[in-house]
Structure formats: C-alpha cells, structure tokens
Design a protein around this motif. Structure first.
Motif, PDB file in Angstrom:
ATOM      1  N   PHE A 158       0.838  -1.194   0.000  1.00  0.00           N
ATOM      2  CA  PHE A 158       0.000   0.000   0.000  1.00  0.00           C
ATOM      3  C   PHE A 158       0.879   1.253   0.000  1.00  0.00           C
ATOM      4  N   LEU A 159       1.877   1.278   0.872  1.00  0.00           N
ATOM      5  CA  LEU A 159       2.747   2.441   1.011  1.00  0.00           C
ATOM      6  C   LEU A 159       3.629   2.666  -0.209  1.00  0.00           C
ATOM      7  N   GLU A 160       3.980   1.591  -0.913  1.00  0.00           N
ATOM      8  CA  GLU A 160       4.838   1.722  -2.097  1.00  0.00           C
ATOM      9  C   GLU A 160       4.121   2.430  -3.249  1.00  0.00           C
ATOM     10  N   ASN A 161       2.795   2.344  -3.284  1.00  0.00           N
ATOM     11  CA  ASN A 161       2.036   2.966  -4.364  1.00  0.00           C
ATOM     12  C   ASN A 161       1.409   4.271  -3.873  1.00  0.00           C
ATOM     13  N   GLU A 162       2.267   5.229  -3.546  1.00  0.00           N
ATOM     14  CA  GLU A 162       1.845   6.490  -2.960  1.00  0.00           C
ATOM     15  C   GLU A 162       0.909   7.282  -3.875  1.00  0.00           C
ATOM     16  N   LEU A 163       1.147   7.248  -5.175  1.00  0.00           N
ATOM     17  CA  LEU A 163       0.316   8.028  -6.101  1.00  0.00           C
ATOM     18  C   LEU A 163      -1.146   7.604  -6.061  1.00  0.00           C
ATOM     19  N   VAL A 164      -1.413   6.332  -5.801  1.00  0.00           N
ATOM     20  CA  VAL A 164      -2.783   5.827  -5.748  1.00  0.00           C
ATOM     21  C   VAL A 164      -3.341   5.880  -4.325  1.00  0.00           C
ATOM     22  N   ASN A 165      -2.511   5.605  -3.345  1.00  0.00           N
ATOM     23  CA  ASN A 165      -3.006   5.379  -1.986  1.00  0.00           C
ATOM     24  C   ASN A 165      -2.885   6.556  -1.021  1.00  0.00           C
ATOM     25  N   MET A 166      -2.214   7.605  -1.424  1.00  0.00           N
ATOM     26  CA  MET A 166      -2.133   8.810  -0.586  1.00  0.00           C
ATOM     27  C   MET A 166      -2.842   9.941  -1.322  1.00  0.00           C
ATOM     28  N   MET A 167      -3.690  10.649  -0.605  1.00  0.00           N
ATOM     29  CA  MET A 167      -4.513  11.679  -1.230  1.00  0.00           C
ATOM     30  C   MET A 167      -4.233  13.048  -0.617  1.00  0.00           C
ATOM     31  N   PRO A 168      -4.103  14.085  -1.443  1.00  0.00           N
ATOM     32  CA  PRO A 168      -3.931  15.434  -0.894  1.00  0.00           C
ATOM     33  C   PRO A 168      -5.277  15.940  -0.366  1.00  0.00           C
ATOM     34  N   VAL A 169      -5.256  16.380   0.869  1.00  0.00           N
ATOM     35  CA  VAL A 169      -6.472  16.880   1.522  1.00  0.00           C
ATOM     36  C   VAL A 169      -6.097  18.161   2.268  1.00  0.00           C
ATOM     37  N   PRO A 170      -6.948  19.174   2.215  1.00  0.00           N
ATOM     38  CA  PRO A 170      -6.648  20.390   2.975  1.00  0.00           C
ATOM     39  C   PRO A 170      -6.486  20.076   4.470  1.00  0.00           C
ATOM     40  N   LEU A 171      -5.417  20.586   5.042  1.00  0.00           N
ATOM     41  CA  LEU A 171      -5.128  20.347   6.454  1.00  0.00           C
ATOM     42  C   LEU A 171      -6.275  20.839   7.335  1.00  0.00           C
ATOM     43  N   GLU A 172      -6.887  21.933   6.959  1.00  0.00           N
ATOM     44  CA  GLU A 172      -8.020  22.463   7.724  1.00  0.00           C
ATOM     45  C   GLU A 172      -9.153  21.434   7.803  1.00  0.00           C
ATOM     46  N   ARG A 173      -9.411  20.748   6.695  1.00  0.00           N
ATOM     47  CA  ARG A 173     -10.472  19.719   6.667  1.00  0.00           C
ATOM     48  C   ARG A 173     -10.120  18.555   7.586  1.00  0.00           C
ATOM     49  N   ILE A 174      -8.860  18.134   7.573  1.00  0.00           N
ATOM     50  CA  ILE A 174      -8.427  17.031   8.434  1.00  0.00           C
ATOM     51  C   ILE A 174      -8.607  17.412   9.910  1.00  0.00           C
ATOM     52  N   CYS A 175      -8.277  18.647  10.246  1.00  0.00           N
ATOM     53  CA  CYS A 175      -8.433  19.111  11.636  1.00  0.00           C
ATOM     54  C   CYS A 175      -9.901  19.233  12.028  1.00  0.00           C
ATOM     55  N   GLN A 176     -10.776  19.491  11.064  1.00  0.00           N
ATOM     56  CA  GLN A 176     -12.211  19.495  11.354  1.00  0.00           C
ATOM     57  C   GLN A 176     -12.690  18.081  11.664  1.00  0.00           C
ATOM     58  N   LEU A 177     -12.165  17.095  10.919  1.00  0.00           N
ATOM     59  CA  LEU A 177     -12.533  15.699  11.151  1.00  0.00           C
ATOM     60  C   LEU A 177     -11.985  15.182  12.486  1.00  0.00           C
ATOM     61  N   ASP A 178     -10.792  15.664  12.857  1.00  0.00           N
ATOM     62  CA  ASP A 178     -10.156  15.232  14.103  1.00  0.00           C
ATOM     63  C   ASP A 178      -9.527  16.448  14.783  1.00  0.00           C
ATOM     64  N   PRO A 179     -10.272  17.139  15.650  1.00  0.00           N
ATOM     65  CA  PRO A 179      -9.765  18.345  16.303  1.00  0.00           C
ATOM     66  C   PRO A 179      -8.518  18.128  17.165  1.00  0.00           C
ATOM     67  N   SER A 180      -8.211  16.883  17.542  1.00  0.00           N
ATOM     68  CA  SER A 180      -7.001  16.634  18.340  1.00  0.00           C
ATOM     69  C   SER A 180      -5.727  16.937  17.552  1.00  0.00           C
ATOM     70  N   LEU A 181      -5.847  17.107  16.243  1.00  0.00           N
ATOM     71  CA  LEU A 181      -4.680  17.387  15.398  1.00  0.00           C
ATOM     72  C   LEU A 181      -4.323  18.864  15.341  1.00  0.00           C
ATOM     73  N   THR A 182      -5.249  19.732  15.705  1.00  0.00           N
ATOM     74  CA  THR A 182      -5.098  21.176  15.512  1.00  0.00           C
ATOM     75  C   THR A 182      -3.795  21.722  16.092  1.00  0.00           C
ATOM     76  N   GLU A 183      -3.462  21.373  17.319  1.00  0.00           N
ATOM     77  CA  GLU A 183      -2.213  21.871  17.920  1.00  0.00           C
ATOM     78  C   GLU A 183      -0.993  21.153  17.355  1.00  0.00           C
ATOM     79  N   LEU A 184      -1.127  19.870  17.047  1.00  0.00           N
ATOM     80  CA  LEU A 184       0.025  19.086  16.577  1.00  0.00           C
ATOM     81  C   LEU A 184       0.521  19.542  15.217  1.00  0.00           C
ATOM     82  N   VAL A 185      -0.375  19.960  14.341  1.00  0.00           N
ATOM     83  CA  VAL A 185       0.040  20.340  12.986  1.00  0.00           C
ATOM     84  C   VAL A 185       0.788  21.666  12.944  1.00  0.00           C
ATOM     85  N   GLU A 186       0.941  22.315  14.079  1.00  0.00           N
ATOM     86  CA  GLU A 186       1.740  23.538  14.162  1.00  0.00           C
ATOM     87  C   GLU A 186       3.233  23.228  14.281  1.00  0.00           C
TER      88      GLU A 186
END
Length: 140
Positions: free
Chosen positions: A65-93
């Motif tokens: 899975f990890l070897e095929n990054e182009l298919v298996n990793m997706m660019p997502v706005p960091l703000e959206r990820i923090c909305q899905l999981d607010p525990s990330l808000t401080e860590l992403v700084e």
C-alpha cells in the motif's frame, strides 16, 4: 532565538516557529474510504508550495500500500483534516521532523523520537567518467 544545547529540549516556540506555508496534507486513502482514524503522522520538508509536509496514516497500511503512494495517498486540505479530528489542531503547528502516534488503547497523542522519516526517492546517476558524462548531456 537562542539555540538549545544537546541536553536542553526545544521550547514550544522553537518547535513551532518554522515558516508555515502550504495547505495540503497527504493522507492515507484508508482514512477517507474506510473512515479509520489517524493513528500515525509525521511532518517532512514540504515538496511544493501547497504542501504542508504532513503525512498521515491509519496504521493499517501494508508495505505494498505504502509503495504505491500516487494511488493510496490523497492530498487533503489540512483544515479539513483538523475538522474531522480536532485533536490534530495543535500538533500540525509543529516543525518538519516531528512524528506523532496514537495507539488504539490511548486517547492522546505521543511524540515519537525513534522513527526515521523517509526521504523522497530521487534517481541520480553519478559518474567520474568524463566521456560517459558528456554522452549523457549530449542526449539532454
């Protein structure tokens, strides 16, 4: 800002004072498709202007899975990820080189210090043979 000595830990200000740019994180497809939580993440040096450098995983990714990054990793706005999981808000700084994990038994995040962040793969052909060098650059 005063640099820490090897026996002094960085202050919070030093850990988060890096210039911020970009707005996208690369996240595992499993996060979005399987609705699994983020359990492991690290920040690398951003690869382009839109990239924050954050790479986020569920912990269920296989080597294949990890070897095929182009298919298996997706660019997502960091703000959206923090909305899905607010525990990330401080860590992403935090700066590049930071690694965090959250085990299934734990509610909180723990800093990881023994993980080696993968470097991008770059194909470079180095030669000391002048004739070979000239041949390669004639084709370019």
């Amino acid at each position: 800002m005063k640099s820490p000595t090897p026996d002094q830990p960085l202050t919070d200000e030093q850990e988060t004072a890096q210039t911020k740019n970009g707005f996208l994180a690369l996240v595992s497809r499993l996060l979005l498709e399987e609705k699994l939580p983020i359990r492991f993440m690290y920040k690398t040096v951003p690869e382009h202007l839109n990239d924050t450098g954050w790479r986020m995983y569920t912990g269920y990714e296989t080597e294949d899975f990890l070897e095929n990054e182009l298919v298996n990793m997706m660019p997502v706005p960091l703000e959206r990820i923090c909305q899905l999981d607010p525990s990330l808000t401080e860590l992403v700084e935090y700066n590049a080189g930071t690694v965090w994990e959250r085990t299934p038994e734990s509610d909180g995040w723990e800093r990881v210090h023994d993980f080696r962040i993968p470097a991008p793969r770059v194909d470079v052909d180095i030669t000391n043979d002048v004739d070979r060098f000239e041949q390669q650059h004639e084709r370019s």
